[in-house]
Enzyme design. Structure first.
Site, PDB file in Angstrom:
ATOM      1  N   GLY A  91       0.870  -1.168   0.000  1.00 34.75           N
ATOM      2  CA  GLY A  91       0.000   0.000   0.000  1.00 34.75           C
ATOM      3  C   GLY A  91       0.905   1.215   0.000  1.00 34.75           C
ATOM      4  CG  ASP A 126      13.611   5.211   5.886  1.00 31.53           C
ATOM      5  OD1 ASP A 126      12.922   5.266   4.847  1.00 31.53           O
ATOM      6  OD2 ASP A 126      14.830   5.496   5.910  1.00 31.53           O
ATOM      7  NE  ARG A 180       4.491  10.486  -7.903  1.00 30.73           N
ATOM      8  CZ  ARG A 180       4.599   9.483  -7.031  1.00 30.73           C
ATOM      9  NH1 ARG A 180       3.536   9.103  -6.325  1.00 30.73           N
ATOM     10  NH2 ARG A 180       5.723   8.849  -6.852  1.00 30.73           N
ATOM     11  NE  ARG A 187       0.165   2.719  -6.529  1.00 26.78           N
ATOM     12  CZ  ARG A 187       0.168   3.871  -5.884  1.00 26.78           C
ATOM     13  NH1 ARG A 187      -0.981   4.410  -5.486  1.00 26.78           N
ATOM     14  NH2 ARG A 187       1.301   4.483  -5.614  1.00 26.78           N
ATOM     15  CG  ASP A 253       2.698  -2.081  -6.949  1.00 22.64           C
ATOM     16  OD1 ASP A 253       3.063  -3.090  -7.571  1.00 22.64           O
ATOM     17  OD2 ASP A 253       3.475  -1.344  -6.320  1.00 22.64           O
ATOM     18  CG  ASN A 254       5.062   0.944  -9.558  1.00 28.37           C
ATOM     19  OD1 ASN A 254       4.616   1.517  -8.567  1.00 28.37           O
ATOM     20  ND2 ASN A 254       6.255   0.397  -9.584  1.00 28.37           N
TER      21      ASN A 254
END
Length: 452
Positions: A91, A126, A180, A187, A253-254
């Protein structure tokens, strides 16, 4: 706040989908917020170019909410095939949707982040972005926009003052947060997650949302959605090829359901027309190699069809998928002709020219960017030998679509091969010198103006 009241049109349509589609999150607090890039061209289209730098940093470095849009950031939930292995444990792991806006054409756009901190989907990461990764994404999106590829646009890049540890670059390395501007962050993997959980009601709700809000169609027909996604992704694949671009990680997922490229990690531009050229060092099998990108994108769209099969009949979904090749072929011809600066002719003539260009590029190993620069709206120079005779013969029948009257044509072709990227990054890393980066953005935009 100094937004343009005539152009600023906030939205919050994502909230209508409801809690199962996202998690409310908070941005990480960073020790510093140093503005490194602001895209005023993009900001003007959504009424945010009038923000001063302090306001800009407050919203896109500290994530103070923009008025009238999302009250809290939303980390979207999705699944996906990663190198064709299904992963239900992903996710938005280092980003979120921060705001929604209408642009000057009425399109619904998202402001999404990369590097804004941990979310419930971060797993062991992270949630941060290296400054070099942010610089690379700005360069990728600026190049692709100039080369007529549907792409997200890098809106803001802010250095965070953090020292990040990474395995694939010298560490500690500087941290950043990128914002962005994208035509949604929904997706194929968003649909896959709902299909995995067999949530047919949510699949129908998401289908209707995408058709109405992102395609402007008063419909909730899943077959119609697939037809539209097939058409958009066929165009995307064709324009990747004409640009000589390799995304590197075309996981499901891209792939955005609007057919807009986004999320740039190990991208590369191919130096020569080599179908086997790969961008990611870990793509050992060449699954996402330059020449396999249309196949990879279609495979991902097939996963959307499989998800939609829970709420639609299979036969019309298969028929929609079968249309990909018939849409891709004219799209690649149109994309190559656009980059050549030529007006299209009959489909068979367009196809013959493109095939001749591909054969000559492969046979001669001519640099891709140099060829398109030299051939734009003029005969090929005599320095191109006999291997280019077939291309010359075809080109003679095509009229220029614009003159070579821009100052860009007096210089050298703008290129973004890996050596060039490193040459831009080195002065930033060594001396905090952003001059080459700024000059490169100006040169890319000059190329875009010359090509349009």
């Amino acid at each position: 706040m100094a937004v343009d009241p005539q152009a600023y049109r906030p939205e919050r349509t994502l909230t209508a989908l409801g809690d199962p589609f996202y998690d409310e999150v908070a941005a990480a607090r960073s020790p510093q917020a140093t503005l490194r890039f602001r895209n005023d061209r993009a900001a003007a289209q959504v009424g945010l170019d009038t923000l001063d730098d302090a306001e800009w940093v407050a919203h896109f470095g500290r994530f103070t909410p923009l008025p009238g849009t999302l009250e809290r950031p939303l980390a979207l939930r999705y699944h996906g095939h990663q190198f064709r292995v299904y992963n239900p444990d992903i996710g938005d792991g280092r980003g979120f949707t921060f705001a929604q806006l209408r642009d000057d054409r009425g399109r619904l756009l998202d402001l999404g982040t990369k590097g804004s901190g941990q979310t419930p989907w971060s797993r062991f990461g992270d949630g941060r972005l290296t400054l070099k990764g942010g610089v690379r994404e700005v360069l990728a999106t600026e190049m692709l926009e100039a080369l007529n590829v549907p792409t997200s646009r890098s809106f803001s890049l802010i250095e965070t003052g953090e020292a990040l540890e990474r395995n694939d670059e010298p560490s500690p390395t500087r941290g950043s947060v990128l914002v962005r501007l994208s035509h949604s962050h929904i997706r194929i993997g968003t649909f896959q997650r709902l299909a995995y959980h067999r949530d047919e009601d949510a699949l129908r709700r998401l289908t209707g949302y995408v058709l109405r809000e992102l395609y402007g169609e008063d419909s909730d027909d899943p077959v119609r959605l697939l037809e539209l996604v097939v058409a958009r992704t066929a165009t995307l694949a064709a324009r990747y090829m004409a640009a000589g671009f390799v995304h590197g990680v075309l996981n499901s997922d891209n792939i955005n359901v609007t057919g807009e490229s986004f999320d740039y990690g190990p991208w590369r531009f191919a130096p020569v027309w080599d179908p086997g050229f790969v961008a990611a060092y870990f793509d050992h099998a060449g699954l996402y190699a330059f020449g396999r990108q249309p196949e990879a994108i279609l495979w991902d769209v097939m996963q959307l069809a499989s998800s939609l099969a829970q709420i639609a009949e299979s036969e019309p979904l298969i028929a929609a998928l079968d249309g990909f090749a018939g849409l891709y072929q004219p799209a690649i011809a149109e994309a190559v002709l656009w980059r050549l600066g030529r007006v299209p002719r009959a489909p068979e003539e367009n196809r013959a020219l493109v095939q001749a260009v591909e054969r000559a590029l492969r046979a001669t190993l001519t640099p891709v960017d140099q060829f398109f620069f030299d051939a734009f709206a003029q005969p090929l120079p005599q320095t191109y030998g006999n291997a280019w005779d077939e291309v010359r013969q075809h080109l003679a029948a095509f009229s220029p679509r614009r003159a070579r009257d821009h100052a860009y044509w007096q210089g050298e072709p703008c290129s973004m091969l890996i050596d060039r990227v490193e040459a831009i990054w080195s002065p930033i890393a060594d001396a905090d010198d952003w001059g080459p980066f700024g000059a490169t953005i100006a040169n890319i935009r000059a190329m875009g103006d010359a090509l349009r």
